[in-house]
Design an enzyme around this catalytic site. Sequence first.
Site, PDB file in Angstrom:
ATOM      1  N   THR A  23      31.277 -36.595  33.317  1.00  0.00           N
ATOM      2  CA  THR A  23      32.702 -36.352  33.492  1.00  0.00           C
ATOM      3  C   THR A  23      33.306 -37.625  34.073  1.00  0.00           C
ATOM      4  OG1 THR A  23      34.392 -34.781  34.219  1.00  0.00           O
ATOM      5  CG2 THR A  23      32.652 -35.263  35.804  1.00  0.00           C
ATOM      6  N   CYS A  29      38.865 -34.577  42.874  1.00  0.00           N
ATOM      7  CA  CYS A  29      38.039 -33.549  42.229  1.00  0.00           C
ATOM      8  C   CYS A  29      36.569 -33.749  42.595  1.00  0.00           C
ATOM      9  CB  CYS A  29      38.184 -33.608  40.713  1.00  0.00           C
ATOM     10  SG  CYS A  29      39.843 -33.247  40.107  1.00  0.00           S
ATOM     11  N   HIS A  46      33.595 -29.880  36.678  1.00  0.00           N
ATOM     12  CA  HIS A  46      34.609 -30.803  37.203  1.00  0.00           C
ATOM     13  C   HIS A  46      35.688 -29.924  37.835  1.00  0.00           C
ATOM     14  CE1 HIS A  46      37.224 -34.609  36.412  1.00  0.00           C
ATOM     15  NE2 HIS A  46      37.816 -33.864  37.325  1.00  0.00           N
TER      16      HIS A  46
END
Length: 161
Positions: A23, A29, A46
Amino acid sequence: MSQLIKVGMADLNICKDPNVITTLGLGSCIGIALYDPVTRIGGLAHIMLPDSTKIRNNANIAKFADTGITELVNQMVRAGASKQRMVAKIAGGARMFEVAGTNTIGNIGQKNAEASKQKLRELGIRLIAEDTGLNYGRTVELHCATGEYYIKSVGKPLKII
């Protein structure tokens, strides 16, 4: 021949040896990697926010630590992984914007990291490594052949946890 599987923002997926799952652009995040070392099944979520119960529009379960991690575990178990053997590694949770005062938006990264750790504890999954905090973004790759979690950041050496 290994395949690179991409996970978008507020998304999750699983993969098996010899594949790699990645990702891009984790800021505040968190990239949560789960791995079963026996079956070599890995998963990556994610997540953007810590708690689905605090948001009205919460249909995307991959967006939140509380629901995304549970769903990732369930998908891995359905694919043949053992929850008892799973280990976790997390990265991200940066403080990307300096905000005056004690504004919670400025510290969402820390809240995401804490919520992720809490959910892993609830599920009985051991967190064995992390690269969280500070003020820079990360791109991560989970290598299902080895369980290694590669963390790439602009201007920094490759980190493998």
